[in-house]
Design a protein around this motif. Sequence first.
Motif, mmCIF file in Angstrom:
data_model
loop_
_atom_site.group_PDB
_atom_site.id
_atom_site.type_symbol
_atom_site.label_atom_id
_atom_site.label_comp_id
_atom_site.label_asym_id
_atom_site.label_seq_id
_atom_site.Cartn_x
_atom_site.Cartn_y
_atom_site.Cartn_z
ATOM 1 N N GLY A 48 0.828 -1.197 0.000
ATOM 2 C CA GLY A 48 0.000 0.000 0.000
ATOM 3 C C GLY A 48 0.859 1.243 0.000
ATOM 4 O O GLY A 48 2.028 1.209 0.391
ATOM 5 N N LYS A 49 0.265 2.330 -0.464
ATOM 6 C CA LYS A 49 0.965 3.622 -0.466
ATOM 7 C C LYS A 49 0.781 4.287 0.892
ATOM 8 O O LYS A 49 -0.332 4.322 1.430
ATOM 9 N N ILE A 50 1.879 4.819 1.420
ATOM 10 C CA ILE A 50 1.817 5.510 2.711
ATOM 11 C C ILE A 50 1.178 6.888 2.509
ATOM 12 O O ILE A 50 1.695 7.711 1.746
ATOM 13 N N VAL A 51 0.063 7.122 3.166
ATOM 14 C CA VAL A 51 -0.645 8.392 2.963
ATOM 15 C C VAL A 51 -0.743 9.226 4.240
ATOM 16 O O VAL A 51 -1.176 10.383 4.196
ATOM 17 N N GLU A 52 -0.352 8.641 5.386
ATOM 18 C CA GLU A 52 -0.434 9.392 6.642
ATOM 19 C C GLU A 52 0.607 8.867 7.630
ATOM 20 O O GLU A 52 0.743 7.657 7.794
ATOM 21 N N VAL A 53 1.345 9.790 8.264
ATOM 22 C CA VAL A 53 2.404 9.419 9.214
ATOM 23 C C VAL A 53 2.426 10.396 10.389
ATOM 24 O O VAL A 53 1.825 11.473 10.322
ATOM 25 N N GLU A 54 3.140 9.998 11.444
ATOM 26 C CA GLU A 54 3.434 10.930 12.532
ATOM 27 C C GLU A 54 4.883 10.744 12.958
ATOM 28 O O GLU A 54 5.390 9.628 12.968
ATOM 29 N N ALA A 55 5.539 11.855 13.342
ATOM 30 C CA ALA A 55 6.928 11.800 13.800
ATOM 31 C C ALA A 55 6.964 11.815 15.322
ATOM 32 O O ALA A 55 6.205 12.544 15.969
ATOM 33 N N TYR A 56 7.857 10.982 15.878
ATOM 34 C CA TYR A 56 8.080 10.948 17.325
ATOM 35 C C TYR A 56 9.570 11.054 17.602
ATOM 36 O O TYR A 56 10.336 10.180 17.210
ATOM 37 N N ASN A 57 9.966 12.109 18.294
ATOM 38 C CA ASN A 57 11.372 12.355 18.584
ATOM 39 C C ASN A 57 11.641 12.106 20.064
ATOM 40 O O ASN A 57 11.237 12.895 20.909
ATOM 41 N N GLY A 58 12.330 10.988 20.336
ATOM 42 C CA GLY A 58 12.510 10.558 21.716
ATOM 43 C C GLY A 58 13.277 11.526 22.591
ATOM 44 O O GLY A 58 13.140 11.516 23.812
ATOM 45 N N VAL A 59 14.082 12.383 22.001
ATOM 46 C CA VAL A 59 14.929 13.266 22.794
ATOM 47 C C VAL A 59 14.140 14.444 23.370
ATOM 48 O O VAL A 59 14.280 14.782 24.545
ATOM 49 N N ARG A 112 0.428 5.739 9.885
ATOM 50 C CA ARG A 112 -0.965 5.846 10.336
ATOM 51 C C ARG A 112 -1.991 5.403 9.310
ATOM 52 O O ARG A 112 -3.134 5.083 9.684
ATOM 53 N N ALA A 113 -1.650 5.434 8.024
ATOM 54 C CA ALA A 113 -2.644 5.020 7.029
ATOM 55 C C ALA A 113 -1.982 4.682 5.700
ATOM 56 O O ALA A 113 -0.957 5.246 5.342
ATOM 57 N N ASN A 137 -7.093 2.646 6.963
ATOM 58 C CA ASN A 137 -7.093 4.075 7.289
ATOM 59 C C ASN A 137 -6.948 4.318 8.790
ATOM 60 O O ASN A 137 -7.664 5.112 9.380
ATOM 61 N N GLY A 138 -5.987 3.635 9.407
ATOM 62 C CA GLY A 138 -5.695 3.838 10.824
ATOM 63 C C GLY A 138 -4.515 2.949 11.180
ATOM 64 O O GLY A 138 -4.301 1.924 10.548
ATOM 65 N N LYS A 197 -2.912 15.471 1.083
ATOM 66 C CA LYS A 197 -4.153 16.230 0.992
ATOM 67 C C LYS A 197 -5.152 15.551 0.054
ATOM 68 O O LYS A 197 -4.780 15.051 -1.001
ATOM 69 N N ASN A 198 -6.399 15.539 0.481
ATOM 70 C CA ASN A 198 -7.514 15.012 -0.319
ATOM 71 C C ASN A 198 -7.410 13.522 -0.623
ATOM 72 O O ASN A 198 -8.073 13.033 -1.535
ATOM 73 N N ASN A 199 -6.581 12.814 0.126
ATOM 74 C CA ASN A 199 -6.523 11.368 -0.095
ATOM 75 C C ASN A 199 -7.592 10.683 0.768
ATOM 76 O O ASN A 199 -7.623 10.860 1.982
ATOM 77 N N PRO A 200 -8.465 9.895 0.154
ATOM 78 C CA PRO A 200 -9.591 9.310 0.888
ATOM 79 C C PRO A 200 -9.200 8.212 1.873
ATOM 80 O O PRO A 200 -10.035 7.759 2.654
ATOM 81 N N PHE A 201 -7.924 7.815 1.862
ATOM 82 C CA PHE A 201 -7.514 6.727 2.750
ATOM 83 C C PHE A 201 -6.851 7.239 4.026
ATOM 84 O O PHE A 201 -6.406 6.449 4.855
ATOM 85 N N VAL A 202 -6.782 8.554 4.213
ATOM 86 C CA VAL A 202 -6.270 9.142 5.440
ATOM 87 C C VAL A 202 -7.277 8.882 6.569
ATOM 88 O O VAL A 202 -8.478 8.794 6.327
#
Length: 205
Positions: A48-59, A112-113, A137-138, A197-202
């Motif tokens: 699948g194509k990655i359409v949603e992510v989140e960054a987590y910086n441990g420091v 994320r999605a 989508n999650g 933006k505007n991707n229905p799988f987010v």
Amino acid sequence: MFNESLYLKITKAKPLPRAFYKRKVVKVAIDLLGKILVRKYSNKILSGKIVEVEAYNGVTDPASHAYKGMTPRNKVMWDHPGKVYVYTIYGIHYCLNLIAEPKGIPAAVLIRALQPIIGIEEMIKNRGVNDLTKLTNGPAKLTQALKITKELNGIDATVKDALYVVNPPSKENIEIVSSKRIGITKGTNKLWRFYIKNNPFVSKK
DNA sequence: CTGTCGATCTACT
DNA sequence: GTAGATCGACAGG
């Protein structure tokens, strides 16, 4: 129904190299949008194509699992960039992360999605859901659809194995939106959620 | 050892 | 909109 040319392009593509992940976690997160996640198990390919992510910086980031130091669960975050971090959430779900930044600096990108591309029938089977837009989508939906479990924790996504990421077969222009991260109680001020933006799988707007 | 809680999803009201 | 699922990881004693 089945696009052979696309299938060949994706299955023949090389995984993104470690250098891709060995950068600032926010940049890695943004650059992962539009890339293709590939999952292999028992002679099956799901993708699948990655359409949603989140960054987590441990420091610097109190929302990150690594913020308070190394534990048995999060230790892979200090390992080489490009490693896979899978953890259990709420006792029943898994979440998939890719490690970023040089070895020793704990940081991760939560996937994320996805937009399903290959193996959609199998994903439907794994999820027990027919609606394509609700398949991946999650963060915990996509791990269920692609059979991603804690067994994959610590594997290397820069080698062509059970789970890796490749460049998309054709370039496309995407517009990226940033927003607050979802589901956390600390570090909510940072705009480290990114989606196409505007991707229905987010997962959400 | 014990208590708390979570980078979520689904079903139900 | 809200509750319940369901349990491992973690902190504190």
